[in-house]
Design a protein around this motif. Structure first.
Motif, PDB file in Angstrom:
ATOM      1  N   GLY A 145      -4.724  -0.034   4.308  1.00  0.00           N
ATOM      2  CA  GLY A 145      -4.261   1.383   4.246  1.00  0.00           C
ATOM      3  C   GLY A 145      -4.558   2.158   5.527  1.00  0.00           C
TER       4      GLY A 145
ATOM      5  N   GLU B 268      -0.514   8.012   1.265  1.00  0.00           N
ATOM      6  CA  GLU B 268      -1.758   7.876   0.955  1.00  0.00           C
ATOM      7  C   GLU B 268      -2.386   9.060   2.048  1.00  0.00           C
ATOM      8  OE1 GLU B 268      -4.286   4.423   0.931  1.00  0.00           O
ATOM      9  OE2 GLU B 268      -4.168   5.058  -1.570  1.00  0.00           O
TER      10      GLU B 268
ATOM     11  N   ILE C  72      -4.630   8.496  -5.082  1.00  0.00           N
ATOM     12  CA  ILE C  72      -4.967   9.271  -3.879  1.00  0.00           C
ATOM     13  C   ILE C  72      -3.990  10.131  -3.531  1.00  0.00           C
ATOM     14  CG2 ILE C  72      -6.262   9.053  -1.515  1.00  0.00           C
ATOM     15  CD1 ILE C  72      -7.999   8.004  -3.628  1.00  0.00           C
ATOM     16  N   GLU C  73      -4.228  11.510  -3.201  1.00  0.00           N
ATOM     17  CA  GLU C  73      -3.263  12.609  -3.062  1.00  0.00           C
ATOM     18  C   GLU C  73      -4.229  13.506  -2.068  1.00  0.00           C
ATOM     19  OE1 GLU C  73      -1.475  14.450  -5.827  1.00  0.00           O
ATOM     20  OE2 GLU C  73      -0.340  12.754  -6.616  1.00  0.00           O
TER      21      GLU C  73
ATOM     22  N   SER D  88      -7.854  13.522  -6.014  1.00  0.00           N
ATOM     23  CA  SER D  88      -7.746  11.982  -6.158  1.00  0.00           C
ATOM     24  C   SER D  88      -8.616  11.629  -7.441  1.00  0.00           C
ATOM     25  CB  SER D  88      -8.483  11.620  -4.968  1.00  0.00           C
ATOM     26  OG  SER D  88      -7.402  11.744  -3.514  1.00  0.00           O
TER      27      SER D  88
ATOM     28  N   HIS E  21       0.793  -0.873   0.043  1.00  0.00           N
ATOM     29  CA  HIS E  21      -0.102  -0.049   0.001  1.00  0.00           C
ATOM     30  C   HIS E  21       0.909   1.171  -0.023  1.00  0.00           C
ATOM     31  CE1 HIS E  21      -3.967   2.052   0.731  1.00  0.00           C
ATOM     32  NE2 HIS E  21      -4.219   1.013   0.559  1.00  0.00           N
ATOM     33  N   ASN E  22       0.459   2.316  -0.811  1.00  0.00           N
ATOM     34  CA  ASN E  22       1.319   3.565  -0.761  1.00  0.00           C
ATOM     35  C   ASN E  22       1.216   4.267   0.458  1.00  0.00           C
ATOM     36  OD1 ASN E  22       2.290   6.106  -1.252  1.00  0.00           O
ATOM     37  ND2 ASN E  22       0.724   6.429  -2.879  1.00  0.00           N
TER      38      ASN E  22
ATOM     39  N   HIS F 124      -8.183   8.917   1.645  1.00  0.00           N
ATOM     40  CA  HIS F 124      -8.377   7.313   1.298  1.00  0.00           C
ATOM     41  C   HIS F 124      -9.630   6.718   1.832  1.00  0.00           C
ATOM     42  CE1 HIS F 124      -7.457   3.271   0.946  1.00  0.00           C
ATOM     43  NE2 HIS F 124      -7.758   3.077   2.105  1.00  0.00           N
TER      44      HIS F 124
END
Ligand SMILES: [Zn+2]
Length: 160
Positions: free
Chosen positions: A122, A14, A43-44, A48, A10-11, A19
């Motif tokens: 996440g 995020e 997603i930022e 997103s 997972h990033n 998220h």
């Protein structure tokens, strides 16, 4: 088809409110259109993007309805909770179509109140009150894929 998200990769960058909004948006899209949860997400903090496979482009009224429903869920200030369960049990209760084959035998199920539940590793907010307001900034439909770009107006936060 190598774009399946890997549950174990997972990033970490995020942004938790965005998220968590993604979970709510996914459930809203499933309920309104009977589609799958988004498999293509970016997603930022500021913006997103999520893509949903749909046979036709939603109308402007439907896009407004998506936004309204997501904000309705956020405004209920639902708790976001986690529960671990064996993969077999989770498979009976949830759509695990996105799991990588080497997913661990125990899964973490993330719930947004009783609105949504899905396996995820996440980072999430603990209450939807932390998400603020959800705004769809643009949409695009091409080749059977409906893209939603959203941003959040975060709630005012008292600096500690
Ligand atoms: Zn998640």
């Amino acid at each position: 088809m190598n774009e399946q998200p890997q549950l174990n990769e997972h990033n970490k960058q995020e942004f938790p409110p965005a998220h968590t909004a993604e979970h709510i948006l996914n459930q809203t899209m499933v309920r309104m259109f009977g589609c799958e949860r988004s498999r293509h997400t970016h997603i930022e903090r500021k913006k997103s993007k999520l893509d949903y496979p749909l046979p036709t482009c939603p109308t402007a009224e439907q896009v407004a309805e998506i936004e309204r429903r997501v904000n309705d869920v956020i405004a209920q200030h639902l708790p976001v909770t986690m529960e671990y369960m064996p993969q077999e049990e989770a498979a009976r209760r949830y759509d695990l179509g996105k799991l990588p084959e080497d997913a661990s035998p125990t899964l973490r199920i993330v719930r947004v109140g009783d609105y949504d539940a899905c396996p995820c590793i996440g980072t999430h907010v603990t209450n939807t009150a932390e998400i603020g307001r959800f705004r769809i900034s643009s949409t695009r439909y091409a080749d059977g894929m409906f893209r939603i770009v959203f941003r959040l107006d975060l709630p005012e936060q008292g600096e500690a």
